[in-house]
Scaffold this active site. Sequence first.
Site, PDB file in Angstrom:
ATOM      1  N   GLY A  69       0.843  -1.191   0.000  1.00  0.00           N
ATOM      2  CA  GLY A  69       0.000   0.000   0.000  1.00  0.00           C
ATOM      3  C   GLY A  69       0.877   1.239   0.000  1.00  0.00           C
ATOM      4  N   CYS A  96       5.500  -5.916   1.574  1.00  0.00           N
ATOM      5  CA  CYS A  96       5.782  -4.476   1.546  1.00  0.00           C
ATOM      6  C   CYS A  96       5.077  -3.783   2.719  1.00  0.00           C
ATOM      7  CB  CYS A  96       5.395  -3.887   0.186  1.00  0.00           C
ATOM      8  SG  CYS A  96       6.000  -2.181  -0.052  1.00  0.00           S
ATOM      9  N   TYR A  97       4.061  -2.958   2.456  1.00  0.00           N
ATOM     10  CA  TYR A  97       3.332  -2.293   3.540  1.00  0.00           C
ATOM     11  C   TYR A  97       2.784  -3.332   4.523  1.00  0.00           C
ATOM     12  CZ  TYR A  97      -0.239   0.527   5.923  1.00  0.00           C
ATOM     13  OH  TYR A  97      -1.015   1.152   6.873  1.00  0.00           O
ATOM     14  N   HIS A 183       8.168  -7.080  -3.724  1.00  0.00           N
ATOM     15  CA  HIS A 183       6.886  -7.547  -4.276  1.00  0.00           C
ATOM     16  C   HIS A 183       7.082  -8.848  -5.059  1.00  0.00           C
ATOM     17  CE1 HIS A 183       4.286  -4.062  -3.386  1.00  0.00           C
ATOM     18  NE2 HIS A 183       5.413  -3.368  -3.455  1.00  0.00           N
ATOM     19  N   GLU A 185       4.831 -10.661  -6.283  1.00  0.00           N
ATOM     20  CA  GLU A 185       3.744 -10.883  -7.241  1.00  0.00           C
ATOM     21  C   GLU A 185       4.010 -10.275  -8.613  1.00  0.00           C
ATOM     22  OE1 GLU A 185       2.542  -7.041  -5.067  1.00  0.00           O
ATOM     23  OE2 GLU A 185       3.716  -8.851  -4.677  1.00  0.00           O
ATOM     24  N   SER A 237     -23.857 -13.387 -26.630  1.00  0.00           N
ATOM     25  CA  SER A 237     -23.373 -12.261 -27.435  1.00  0.00           C
ATOM     26  C   SER A 237     -22.287 -12.676 -28.422  1.00  0.00           C
ATOM     27  CB  SER A 237     -22.807 -11.182 -26.514  1.00  0.00           C
ATOM     28  OG  SER A 237     -21.620 -11.651 -25.896  1.00  0.00           O
ATOM     29  N   GLY A 238     -21.654 -13.820 -28.190  1.00  0.00           N
ATOM     30  CA  GLY A 238     -20.527 -14.225 -29.017  1.00  0.00           C
ATOM     31  C   GLY A 238     -19.198 -13.960 -28.343  1.00  0.00           C
ATOM     32  N   GLY A 239     -19.223 -13.202 -27.230  1.00  0.00           N
ATOM     33  CA  GLY A 239     -18.000 -12.953 -26.463  1.00  0.00           C
ATOM     34  C   GLY A 239     -17.656 -14.139 -25.587  1.00  0.00           C
ATOM     35  N   VAL A 240     -16.426 -14.156 -25.079  1.00  0.00           N
ATOM     36  CA  VAL A 240     -15.957 -15.317 -24.317  1.00  0.00           C
ATOM     37  C   VAL A 240     -16.734 -15.487 -23.010  1.00  0.00           C
ATOM     38  CG1 VAL A 240     -14.037 -14.086 -23.185  1.00  0.00           C
ATOM     39  CG2 VAL A 240     -13.912 -16.549 -23.470  1.00  0.00           C
ATOM     40  N   ASP A 241     -17.093 -14.389 -22.336  1.00  0.00           N
ATOM     41  CA  ASP A 241     -17.784 -14.510 -21.045  1.00  0.00           C
ATOM     42  C   ASP A 241     -19.147 -15.174 -21.201  1.00  0.00           C
ATOM     43  OD1 ASP A 241     -15.589 -13.177 -20.102  1.00  0.00           O
ATOM     44  OD2 ASP A 241     -16.585 -11.251 -19.864  1.00  0.00           O
ATOM     45  N   SER A 242     -19.949 -14.662 -22.124  1.00  0.00           N
ATOM     46  CA  SER A 242     -21.290 -15.238 -22.281  1.00  0.00           C
ATOM     47  C   SER A 242     -21.208 -16.658 -22.836  1.00  0.00           C
ATOM     48  CB  SER A 242     -22.179 -14.353 -23.158  1.00  0.00           C
ATOM     49  OG  SER A 242     -21.861 -14.466 -24.514  1.00  0.00           O
ATOM     50  N   LYS A 382     -10.661 -12.962 -15.810  1.00  0.00           N
ATOM     51  CA  LYS A 382     -10.784 -13.179 -17.257  1.00  0.00           C
ATOM     52  C   LYS A 382      -9.891 -14.324 -17.759  1.00  0.00           C
ATOM     53  CE  LYS A 382     -12.461 -11.455 -21.216  1.00  0.00           C
ATOM     54  NZ  LYS A 382     -13.816 -10.927 -21.427  1.00  0.00           N
TER      55      LYS A 382
END
Length: 526
Positions: A69, A96-97, A183, A185, A237-242, A382
Amino acid sequence: MPGEVVPLPVQEPSPEERPVLVLDCGGQYAQLIARRVREARVYSELVPHSITAAEARSRRPRALVLSGGPASVYAAGAPKVDPGLFELGVPTLGICYGMQLMAQELGGTVERTGVSEFGKTDVRAEPESALFAGLGAEQTGWMSHRDSVTAPPAGARVTAGSPAAPIAAFEDPDRGLYGVQFHPEVVHTPHGQEVLKNFLYGVADAPPTWTAAAVIEEQVERIRAQVGSERVLCALSGGVDSAVAALLVHKAVGDQLVCVFVDHGFLRKDEAVQVVETFEGHFHVPLVHVSAEDRFLARLAGVSDPEVKRKAIGEEFIRVFEEESNRLGELKHLVQGTLYSDVIESGGDASVAATIKSHHNVGGLPEDMEMELVEPLRLLFKDEVRRVGEELGLPERMVWRQPFPGPGLAIRIIGEVTHERLEILREADAIVQEEIRRAGLYRELWQSFAVLPAIRSVGVQGDERTYGYPVVVRAVTSDDAMTADWARLPYDLLETISSRIVNEVPAVNRVVLDITSKPPSTIEWE
């Protein structure tokens, strides 16, 4: 043997039942820590630093991680944590913080020594320590701090140091307390992921069971429990999520699911056909395909203002979707592709999750639809959605489809949307996509596309003056779309794209390149 006690097999808890809780202390990398833990196949959740010890205990965490932070631990209003967290007996890692906060709370000291460290720093580590086991003494760590721990908590031993921070790591195995100043990560710490794995596997004894296959199994059970024998509606919709959400629900309840694909006519070349072939043909998902380009174009006649355009498309989408859902009879459940990043953005409160991202499909779904939401991607980032999609057998082209706006090509035509302009843009965009894929750059780019401004300029083709449209090529790199940098595409690739567009799309006589980053520009033009 008479009287012998036969132990019953104890089922291993699912990864979500024993999460690693990442406490967000305000650092820009807090979400990244949660993702890195998941990359080690251990389920993690991001929680506010204000979580109480009692709330944490009720989650039965495998481990706690305190993020970095920007604040100083001794500054007024700096993020604090419930000291009771350190008494839970749960392995805890401060970064870190988070390390400085841990030191301050447990009797160590944190001071501003006058020496700061930012960027790559040489770290000398103790290879026998739990966090650095098997990693060697010479390490590189990405540092970002002005304050330093000058005395570790009582009972903790120092396990790493750097030129400006003699206490760059400490550990107290008896109390399960560990801290690192750098860090682990970020990619700039070469062995950072190994440090995290040492903590997760070696210290917290967390099994690496959070896999795409495990997610599918877990979600299938949850969906069946939620839905029972009732029918479910999904807007595709054709997107990956839907697409992934629909396949998960179909795997769980089969033909109880019906997908409605409203084809507004603003998709890229061959995408509508691909959606129908994939879901109806390959996966045998019940699909209602509504070809509605004429309806949408009629709504956009004479409209050039981008906000009016978006609103008109959204309203028309809702009308079409409602008409189709009414035809299908009573449906009590609606699939929505809410992601974990959406939940985090909303503060993680279940009561607001339903209102997140009203534009998941085109312009959002009807607000007054009294249906219970089914959100099978609610725990996933995602990249995890893509892995689940691959595991479910979704075609590579759909799994790795770049983000695409709900209103589609309609907001990539700057000006009035007409059938002719849509066809011009579709052809030009297809060339951009094809050449970027051929160059092996598609997955490296966040988005790459063509834009058609509804203006004309003079050109010369075959000894004749032309008066044609320009096409703008836009390609950006990004991690999250919050910021984006224009992609440095090779000149020979740009030459090929330009040459093909002006030769193969007769109405276009000029190709230009957008070399603006976000900010100050947005990724899309409208």
